[in-house]
Design a protein around this motif. Structure first.
Motif, PDB file in Angstrom:
ATOM      1  N   THR A 194     -21.629 -56.385  48.736  1.00  0.00           N
ATOM      2  CA  THR A 194     -20.775 -55.575  47.858  1.00  0.00           C
ATOM      3  C   THR A 194     -20.515 -56.308  46.551  1.00  0.00           C
ATOM      4  O   THR A 194     -20.628 -57.530  46.451  1.00  0.00           O
ATOM      5  CB  THR A 194     -19.438 -55.279  48.551  1.00  0.00           C
ATOM      6  N   GLN A 195     -20.174 -55.512  45.533  1.00  0.00           N
ATOM      7  CA  GLN A 195     -19.858 -56.086  44.224  1.00  0.00           C
ATOM      8  C   GLN A 195     -18.649 -57.018  44.346  1.00  0.00           C
ATOM      9  O   GLN A 195     -17.616 -56.637  44.890  1.00  0.00           O
ATOM     10  CB  GLN A 195     -19.536 -54.943  43.244  1.00  0.00           C
ATOM     11  N   PRO A 196     -18.764 -58.281  43.908  1.00  0.00           N
ATOM     12  CA  PRO A 196     -17.631 -59.199  44.053  1.00  0.00           C
ATOM     13  C   PRO A 196     -16.454 -58.763  43.182  1.00  0.00           C
ATOM     14  O   PRO A 196     -16.606 -58.041  42.202  1.00  0.00           O
ATOM     15  CB  PRO A 196     -18.211 -60.541  43.566  1.00  0.00           C
ATOM     16  N   ALA A 197     -15.266 -59.219  43.585  1.00  0.00           N
ATOM     17  CA  ALA A 197     -14.064 -58.912  42.804  1.00  0.00           C
ATOM     18  C   ALA A 197     -14.169 -59.549  41.419  1.00  0.00           C
ATOM     19  O   ALA A 197     -14.891 -60.512  41.198  1.00  0.00           O
ATOM     20  CB  ALA A 197     -12.829 -59.432  43.530  1.00  0.00           C
ATOM     21  N   VAL A 198     -13.399 -58.979  40.479  1.00  0.00           N
ATOM     22  CA  VAL A 198     -13.476 -59.401  39.087  1.00  0.00           C
ATOM     23  C   VAL A 198     -12.832 -60.774  38.909  1.00  0.00           C
ATOM     24  O   VAL A 198     -11.716 -61.009  39.381  1.00  0.00           O
ATOM     25  CB  VAL A 198     -12.786 -58.378  38.174  1.00  0.00           C
ATOM     26  N   HIS A 199     -13.545 -61.673  38.244  1.00  0.00           N
ATOM     27  CA  HIS A 199     -13.048 -63.007  37.893  1.00  0.00           C
ATOM     28  C   HIS A 199     -13.312 -63.176  36.393  1.00  0.00           C
ATOM     29  O   HIS A 199     -14.468 -63.160  35.955  1.00  0.00           O
ATOM     30  CB  HIS A 199     -13.813 -64.054  38.697  1.00  0.00           C
ATOM     31  N   ALA A 200     -12.264 -63.262  35.578  1.00  0.00           N
ATOM     32  CA  ALA A 200     -12.458 -63.251  34.128  1.00  0.00           C
ATOM     33  C   ALA A 200     -11.394 -64.100  33.451  1.00  0.00           C
ATOM     34  O   ALA A 200     -10.363 -64.436  34.037  1.00  0.00           O
ATOM     35  CB  ALA A 200     -12.407 -61.817  33.591  1.00  0.00           C
ATOM     36  N   GLU A 201     -11.680 -64.422  32.174  1.00  0.00           N
ATOM     37  CA  GLU A 201     -10.720 -65.156  31.346  1.00  0.00           C
ATOM     38  C   GLU A 201     -10.260 -64.227  30.216  1.00  0.00           C
ATOM     39  O   GLU A 201     -11.080 -63.567  29.561  1.00  0.00           O
ATOM     40  CB  GLU A 201     -11.347 -66.408  30.750  1.00  0.00           C
ATOM     41  N   VAL A 202      -8.950 -64.202  29.983  1.00  0.00           N
ATOM     42  CA  VAL A 202      -8.385 -63.387  28.906  1.00  0.00           C
ATOM     43  C   VAL A 202      -8.533 -64.132  27.585  1.00  0.00           C
ATOM     44  O   VAL A 202      -8.211 -65.331  27.499  1.00  0.00           O
ATOM     45  CB  VAL A 202      -6.901 -63.082  29.185  1.00  0.00           C
ATOM     46  N   LEU A 203      -9.031 -63.446  26.554  1.00  0.00           N
ATOM     47  CA  LEU A 203      -9.245 -64.043  25.243  1.00  0.00           C
ATOM     48  C   LEU A 203      -8.416 -63.295  24.210  1.00  0.00           C
ATOM     49  O   LEU A 203      -8.193 -62.089  24.330  1.00  0.00           O
ATOM     50  CB  LEU A 203     -10.737 -63.982  24.865  1.00  0.00           C
ATOM     51  N   LEU A 204      -7.973 -64.005  23.196  1.00  0.00           N
ATOM     52  CA  LEU A 204      -7.064 -63.435  22.197  1.00  0.00           C
ATOM     53  C   LEU A 204      -7.807 -63.170  20.886  1.00  0.00           C
ATOM     54  O   LEU A 204      -8.625 -63.986  20.451  1.00  0.00           O
ATOM     55  CB  LEU A 204      -5.891 -64.400  21.956  1.00  0.00           C
ATOM     56  N   ILE A 260      -9.269 -57.311  41.508  1.00  0.00           N
ATOM     57  CA  ILE A 260      -9.181 -58.521  40.686  1.00  0.00           C
ATOM     58  C   ILE A 260      -9.114 -59.731  41.599  1.00  0.00           C
ATOM     59  O   ILE A 260      -8.210 -59.845  42.431  1.00  0.00           O
ATOM     60  CB  ILE A 260      -7.931 -58.497  39.772  1.00  0.00           C
ATOM     61  N   GLU A 261     -10.080 -60.633  41.471  1.00  0.00           N
ATOM     62  CA  GLU A 261     -10.034 -61.874  42.231  1.00  0.00           C
ATOM     63  C   GLU A 261      -9.200 -62.914  41.495  1.00  0.00           C
ATOM     64  O   GLU A 261      -8.363 -63.585  42.083  1.00  0.00           O
ATOM     65  CB  GLU A 261     -11.453 -62.400  42.453  1.00  0.00           C
ATOM     66  N   CYS A 262      -9.410 -63.027  40.184  1.00  0.00           N
ATOM     67  CA  CYS A 262      -8.646 -64.010  39.412  1.00  0.00           C
ATOM     68  C   CYS A 262      -8.764 -63.663  37.924  1.00  0.00           C
ATOM     69  O   CYS A 262      -9.856 -63.400  37.423  1.00  0.00           O
ATOM     70  CB  CYS A 262      -9.177 -65.418  39.657  1.00  0.00           C
ATOM     71  N   LEU A 263      -7.621 -63.687  37.228  1.00  0.00           N
ATOM     72  CA  LEU A 263      -7.591 -63.444  35.795  1.00  0.00           C
ATOM     73  C   LEU A 263      -6.930 -64.671  35.154  1.00  0.00           C
ATOM     74  O   LEU A 263      -5.793 -65.003  35.469  1.00  0.00           O
ATOM     75  CB  LEU A 263      -6.794 -62.175  35.488  1.00  0.00           C
ATOM     76  N   SER A 264      -7.671 -65.353  34.266  1.00  0.00           N
ATOM     77  CA  SER A 264      -7.210 -66.616  33.691  1.00  0.00           C
ATOM     78  C   SER A 264      -6.592 -66.401  32.316  1.00  0.00           C
ATOM     79  O   SER A 264      -7.112 -65.625  31.500  1.00  0.00           O
ATOM     80  CB  SER A 264      -8.376 -67.598  33.570  1.00  0.00           C
ATOM     81  N   VAL A 265      -5.490 -67.110  32.059  1.00  0.00           N
ATOM     82  CA  VAL A 265      -4.789 -67.050  30.774  1.00  0.00           C
ATOM     83  C   VAL A 265      -4.604 -68.468  30.266  1.00  0.00           C
ATOM     84  O   VAL A 265      -4.136 -69.345  31.000  1.00  0.00           O
ATOM     85  CB  VAL A 265      -3.411 -66.355  30.910  1.00  0.00           C
ATOM     86  N   ASN A 266      -4.969 -68.725  28.998  1.00  0.00           N
ATOM     87  CA  ASN A 266      -4.826 -70.048  28.399  1.00  0.00           C
ATOM     88  C   ASN A 266      -3.390 -70.270  27.926  1.00  0.00           C
ATOM     89  O   ASN A 266      -2.766 -69.369  27.366  1.00  0.00           O
ATOM     90  CB  ASN A 266      -5.776 -70.204  27.200  1.00  0.00           C
ATOM     91  N   LEU A 267      -2.897 -71.497  28.111  1.00  0.00           N
ATOM     92  CA  LEU A 267      -1.591 -71.904  27.599  1.00  0.00           C
ATOM     93  C   LEU A 267      -1.752 -73.119  26.706  1.00  0.00           C
ATOM     94  O   LEU A 267      -2.580 -73.997  26.965  1.00  0.00           O
ATOM     95  CB  LEU A 267      -0.627 -72.232  28.751  1.00  0.00           C
ATOM     96  N   SER A 268      -0.947 -73.193  25.665  1.00  0.00           N
ATOM     97  CA  SER A 268      -1.039 -74.273  24.686  1.00  0.00           C
ATOM     98  C   SER A 268      -0.244 -75.490  25.140  1.00  0.00           C
ATOM     99  O   SER A 268       0.565 -75.432  26.065  1.00  0.00           O
ATOM    100  CB  SER A 268      -0.499 -73.801  23.334  1.00  0.00           C
TER     101      SER A 268
END
Length: 887
Positions: free
Chosen positions: A658-668, A717-725
């Motif tokens: 099956t199609q794997p769950a979404v794993h992505a990084e959020v970009l600004l 959604i498997e994992c959604l990544s957000v960058n912190l400063s």
């Protein structure tokens, strides 16, 4: 010809023999020694690391990494037998080129040693008992940092061995005490038997009929004539026994009658006719049984032991004094009487104080234990006097210094505890202390390193900003005048690019010395990073500060850096800002100084640009200020846009899976008025400079959390990544706001969220980063360490930062197909991540060759334009996007 090292000295042989006798230096592995060799292997990047102990005939291993199944080797083949002869680290870059080892069986055969480096394990008494060594099957050399770490690890191993020896000694002493106690018990039993044959009263009890018999001596023991007590029955005896002892006495007698003990024995109190309690030792045995085997007659004695009981109490007091002293034998121990005069010193206390136990006896403690405060040199409080006065344990202050009889000084930590009798009377004190001189030195060195730049020895940015804040506060409260110089070298990059980083480091060190010659000792000279320096001129008005700045410019203009016959002219652009009550924050002062420095560069370099409130050119030269206003408006008007880029697993997908769950990084992205999008690289530096990065982080996190909570696809959604400063990581007040958002979002969202923290931001604010990571992981959020490998000490920080993923810096991926060094680095990152239980993500994957190479190296995930081009976040689950990804 095999070279045989010289034998160990007699002193070292005796010490090794003593350690063998104590069974301290056996071959059994222990976790703390295993940890030391594992650390040595990681730091030195070698496959083999050992803690080796050497005697006259062999070497054997206390800890072993990399040589499974090998426990010892003959001494005449051991590299460590050479390393143990000297105090310094011994390094053999290539054993085949060294005549001592070229024909050694360990070199020409298994394990094929080519490189060896060993630091001797030196005990406190000077004996060298072995080494902590690292071994490789390839020639190599250690750098200075690795040698230093190896020496520190060897010191830790030696101290651990000494601790084992001390523990063993303590065990032997306690065993001796136990044997003495048994002997004392036997002696008391013998004395009781003698007394039993002379003045003991006898009694008999028929368990079947209840008949009780006593003799005259038994009755006289409690002040009666036997005729006055007749007739006798069991309850007659009960009436004379102390109520608190009666139940215990009955229980012990029943245990014997039931066959659980070989005889009955009990100490109890009985009421004497004269109106007092006496202590009686009651002993008995079953002497006959009925025809069916049941106990019938019990015969016993009662012995008045009131006097011997008093003697036993006195012995118990002495026993307690000896027990407490022996328990502390591993440290220095001094015992005193109730008046605070010395009774006894153990050997460690004799060495540290310079007094023998015999010479110190009966002297006031202050005369023998001379302590002062190491900061003020004033006499420190007497812990024994305080202990005797309060009857409680008293500890010394953290800055106590012991001055020995010969003037030697030791940093000590200790406590004084009261020695009490069974009745609670204070008999004296036991003072236990140990030498912490080396620990304090290392602590001071660590504190210095935390506040200073290791290359130049100048104050670092963190300490500089702290001092600037203090000076600014004084200017605001006292209306005092100071000045700040922001110095940027003009030709540093040319030297670095032409001659290499080593030459650049030499240049920075020379410049640091020259700058130090131009300022006062009370001023603060700091290296802020790279080729940037700063000076805080305290109590210095602007004209005088301008003269100092110009002197620095003139000096650097005359200076020439010479390297390999090449000469370089080095100048400096200096921004000068008065530090007075006009400024509201250190950030504003630094911003102004930075702006002036840039203005000096643009005006021709090697000059001083002083701040003027009406100088519009300084602020206008920097588009960063305009960016700051633009970002403020974008935050207020929601002009930011969120994109996402998928992160794909590198493990092959089984057919039909099956199609794997979404794993992505959020970009600004920032949307301009004309509709175009601006990448974050254009505006994030300005956001960092003007302290807007944290606000942007919170805006992004809020939008992502709301979108995740509202999307019907959250289960996909498997994992959604957000960058912190770094500003968010370093601001504990922001930590609370972030935790509030996470609590509001709930566990379903948090379990699918990953916060990415750049390695540079994390190590700059290590304590804050560790705290933040601990908090968000407790809420179920995963944490990734971004740009891993970009720092100089990446591996070291993994012990302090409990993260879930490592995102390998893109600089290691771009040349991965052609550069073996980059591949080795990535493999190393993967190995460390696997040991730490972390997942790895490779960034900037742009070619199929890179992806395949990453698969071979064991990287878990990949991210880059090869796999997915960033797209608006809301399109992440659109059919076209999913189909494109599936294809």
């Amino acid at each position: 010809m095999q070279y045989t090292p010289a034998p160990l000295s007699p002193d070292e042989s005796r010490r090794l023999a003593a350690l063998h006798d104590l069974q301290v230096l056996d071959s059994a592995a222990e976790s703390e020694f295993d940890a030391l060799v594992q650390a040595a292997a990681l730091v030195c990047n070698v496959p083999v690391s050992l803690i080796s102990l050497v005697d006259e005939h062999r070497q054997w291993f206390k800890a072993n990494v990399g040589l499974p199944g090998v426990s010892e080797t003959p001494r005449d083949q051991a590299f460590c037998a050479h390393a143990v002869l000297d105090d310094a680290l011994m390094e053999v870059p290539d054993a085949r080129d060294d005549p001592r080892f070229a024909h050694n069986p360990l070199v020409v055969g298994e394990p094929n040693i080519r490189f060896y480096a060993g630091s001797p394990l030196r005990l406190s008494d000077g004996a060298r008992v072995g080494t902590l060594c690292v071994i490789d099957r390839q020639p190599r050399a250690l750098d200075a940092r690795q040698r230093a770490v190896l020496d520190h690890l060897a010191l830790a191993a030696a101290r651990a061995l000494e601790h084992r020896r001390a523990v063993r000694l303590q065990q032997q002493l306690l065993q001796t005490l136990s044997e003495q106690e048994r002997a004392l018990s036997a002696e008391r039993a013998r004395l009781q038997n003698i007394l039993h044959g002379t003045a003991a009263g006898t009694w008999e009890w028929n368990l079947v009929t209840g008949e009780v018999r006593h003799d005259e001596r038994w009755a006289g023991m409690i002040g009666w004539r036997l005729a006055d007590l007749l007739p006798m029955h069991p309850e007659s005896w009960n009436r004379h026994v102390h109520p608190a002892d009666l139940l215990r006495a009955r229980d012990l007698l029943n245990q014997h009658v039931q066959g659980h003990t070989p005889h009955y024995e009990c100490e109890l109190r009985m009421w004497h006719r004269e109106g007092r309690w006496i202590w009686v030792l009651a002993r008995a045995r079953v002497i006959s049984r009925t025809p069916d085997g049941q106990p019938e007659w019990v015969a016993g004695t009662h012995q008045d032991i009131t006097d011997s009981r008093r003697l036993a109490t006195e012995l118990a007091e002495q026993h307690e004094l000896m027990r407490v002293t022996l328990q502390s034998i591993g440290d220095a121990v001094i015992t005193t009487d109730a008046s605070g005069h010395v009774v006894w010193l153990n050997p460690v206390a004799e060495r540290l104080t310079g007094w023998s136990s015999r010479d110190a006896r009966a002297r006031p403690l202050r005369q023998v234990f001379h302590i002062v405060d190491e900061r003020t040199r004033e006499p420190a409080a007497d812990p024994v006097a305080a202990c005797l006065a309060g009857g409680e344990v008293v500890a010394l202050g953290s800055h106590t210094l012991l001055i020995s009889r010969d003037g030697t000084e030791y940093g000590v930590e200790d406590s004084a505890a009261p020695i009490r009798s069974e009745q609670g009377t204070v008999l004296g004190t036991v003072l236990v202390f140990h030498d912490v001189t080396e620990q304090r030195r290392l602590s001071g060195e660590m504190n210095w390193r935390a506040s200073h730049d290791p290359l130049t020895g100048l104050v670092n940015r963190t300490e500089f900003e702290s001092r600037l804040a203090r000076v600014l506060k004084a200017a605001q409260e006292e209306r005092s005048h100071h000045a700040l110089l922001f110095i940027d070298l003009d030709q540093f990059k040319l030297v670095n690019d032409t001659c290499g980083h080593a030459a650049g480091d030499q240049l920075l060190q020379q410049v640091a010395r020259m700058l130090g010659d131009q300022v006062r000792t009370r001023d603060t000279l700091a290296r802020l990073g790279g080729d940037e320096f700063a000076v805080i001129l305290e109590h210095c008005r602007l004209p005088q500060a301008r003269r100092v700045a110009q002197q620095i410019c003139d000096r650097l203009e005359q200076y020439r850096f010479i390297h390999d016959s090449q000469r370089f002219r080095i100048g400096a652009s200096i921004g000068l800002v008065p530090v007075d009550e006009r400024w509201r924050s250190t950030a504003a002062v630094l911003q102004a100084a930075d702006s002036c420095c840039h203005a000096a560069k643009e005006a021709g370099r090697n000059r001083v640009q002083a701040w003027r409130d009406d100088d519009g050119e300084v602020s206008e030269r920097h588009g960063a200020m305009r960016w700051a206003m633009r970002l403020e408006r974008a935050l207020d008007e929601h002009q930011f846009v969120l994109f996402a880029q998928r992160i794909e697993g590198l493990s092959p997908r089984l057919p039909g899976a099956t199609q794997p769950a979404v794993h992505a990084e959020v970009l600004l992205r920032l949307r301009e008025p004309d509709g175009s999008l601006v990448a974050p690289g254009a505006f994030l530096p300005a956001a960092e400079r003007f302290h807007l990065a944290s606000r942007i982080d919170r805006w992004v996190l809020r939008q992502v959390l709301d979108w995740m909570a509202a999307t019907p696809h959250i289960a996909d959604i498997e994992c959604l990544s957000v960058n912190l400063s770094g500003q968010t990581i370093g601001d504990r007040s922001v930590h609370g706001q972030v935790m509030g958002m996470l609590r509001e979002a709930g566990p379903q969202v948090c379990s699918r969220l990953c916060l990415e923290i750049t390695e540079t931001a994390a190590i700059t604010r290590l304590a804050d980063a560790a705290l933040f990571i601990e908090q968000v992981r407790a809420a179920g959020v995963r944490v990734a360490l971004d740009d891993f490998g970009a720092g100089v000490s990446s591996f070291g920080y993994l012990k302090s930062l409990r993260v879930d993923k490592l995102k390998i810096d893109g600089q290691f991926i771009r040349q991965l197909e052609d550069d073996a060094l980059e591949a080795a680095a990535v493999r190393c990152f993967v190995d460390v991540a696997r040991v730490a239980g972390l997942e790895t993500v490779a960034e900037f994957v742009e070619t199929e060759g890179q992806r395949q190479r990453l698969c071979q190296l064991g990287v878990n995930y990949a991210q880059g334009y090869l796999l997915h081009e960033p797209a608006p976040l809301h399109t992440l689950f659109e059919p076209d996007a999913l189909a494109a990804d599936a294809g």
